[in-house]
Design an enzyme around this catalytic site. Structure first.
Site, PDB file in Angstrom:
ATOM      1  CD  GLU A  61      -2.815  -1.462   2.273  1.00  0.00           C
ATOM      2  OE1 GLU A  61      -2.797  -0.608   3.192  1.00  0.00           O
ATOM      3  OE2 GLU A  61      -3.566  -2.452   2.281  1.00  0.00           O
ATOM      4  CD  GLU A 218      -8.519   0.820   3.886  1.00  0.00           C
ATOM      5  OE1 GLU A 218      -7.809   0.941   2.847  1.00  0.00           O
ATOM      6  OE2 GLU A 218      -8.400  -0.127   4.684  1.00  0.00           O
TER       7      GLU A 218
END
Length: 338
Positions: A61, A218
């Site tokens: 990520e 997120e």
């Protein structure tokens, strides 16, 4: 000793498993590299705000990792004048070097002592990260009035109907912080998912053990290093810079936030368990009542109410683990805010 080219990410990836501690000065304070991927920055003046920014808890990520590395470089070369305490954590550098989510076990399921049940790098890393956060909060000179913050920044495996959203860790009394929600809205967050039970995530650890304002954030979709469009994080970056320099929270109207609560947890109860959606279905996709969403030799799951949506669908995991969450939108007026 100092961080070469003020590039904390490069230092971390070049020393993925361990790094000898060292101290250095920067224009607005003193820095301490405490271990690989663990950087504490103390401003010249004392501050009641102690901010943890964690990234790369899942190694692939990369967007938030690059964003926070830019902020660190700007602090170290004097373009950002730091006025609050800051702990930067790059969670899983071994997995980051491999461009993998994790190596042996999902690091974001190993906190609150869950690491004791496992072996390998991730288990050791969870223990080390918990200790770093505990030490950081304990070193604040402001005990009674201290403000403890932890934003754990992620990107998702799949797309989302709400590109940027947060998971608000389970709160026992269901009273939520209005100032933090307004700050998250200013960061460009579109939706808030209220966690329904205690978990072993990093953000819940900081809330449960240290009573920090803590969130899993997120920020879009996974890309490789160098392929991220960091302009998509512009609102978040501007809000963080204001916090770092002024100790002030940017604010936007809570009307920009869609709030969801969890109504069901989908559990993989058999090797035959499958979801009747394809891999392109986005987080927060809504369904009609009665839709047959999940099936196995042991169970079936049908949508209970039109508008119920799925978040984090994933069946590529062991039997007994969560295969997704069913969530339902609720009105902001239904929340208790303080």
């Amino acid at each position: 000793m100092s961080i070469l080219n003020n590039d904390f990410l490069a230092l971390t990836l070049d020393n993925q498993e361990a790094l000898a501690p060292f101290e250095f000065a920067f224009p607005s304070g003193t820095g301490f590299v405490e271990d690989t991927g663990i950087l504490r920055l103390e401003p010249k003046q004392s501050s009641r705000i102690s901010l943890v920014l964690s990234v790369g808890v899942h190694g692939n990520e990369t967007g938030p990792i690059e964003l926070v590395n830019q902020l660190v470089a700007a602090i170290l070369d004097g373009r950002i004048l730091l006025n609050i305490r800051l702990l930067v954590l790059i969670g899983n550098p071994v997995a980051a070097n491999l461009a993998k989510r994790f190596c042996d076990v999902n690091l974001n399921r190993l906190f609150n002592g869950a690491w004791k049940k496992f072996e390998g790098f991730e288990a050791l890393r969870a223990q080390r990260l918990e200790q770093a956060v505990s030490d950081f909060y304990a070193e604040s000179s402001y005990k009674a009035e201290s403000v403890k913050l932890h934003y754990d920044l992620h990107t998702a495996i799949r797309g989302s109907m709400h590109e940027k959203f947060v998971v608000y860790p389970y709160v026992e009394n269901s009273v939520y912080n209005k100032e933090q929600l307004a700050f998250l809205a200013a960061c460009g967050i579109n939706a808030v998912l209220l966690s329904h039970q205690p978990t072993t995530t990093f953000s819940y650890y900081s809330y449960l053990v240290h009573r920090a304002h803590a969130f899993t954030v997120e920020l879009g979709t996974v890309y490789r290093f160098g392929e991220n469009d960091l302009s998509r994080f512009a609102d978040l970056k501007a809000s963080l810079i204001l916090l770092l320099e002024k100790g002030a929270f940017a604010e936007s109207s809570l009307a920009y936030l869609q709030v969801f609560r969890v109504v069901d947890s989908l559990v993989k109860d058999d090797d035959s368990y499958e979801l009747s959606i394809d891999n392109e279905v986005k987080n927060f996709t809504q369904f009609e009542q009665g839709y047959p969403l999940a099936h196995s030799k042991k169970s079936d799951y049908y949508i209970k109410q039109t508008g119920d949506a799925i978040v984090f669908p994933n069946t590529n995991l062991p039997v007994g683990q969560r295969a997704g969450l069913m969530v339902r939108p609720i009105a902001l007026d239904d929340l208790q805010l303080t």
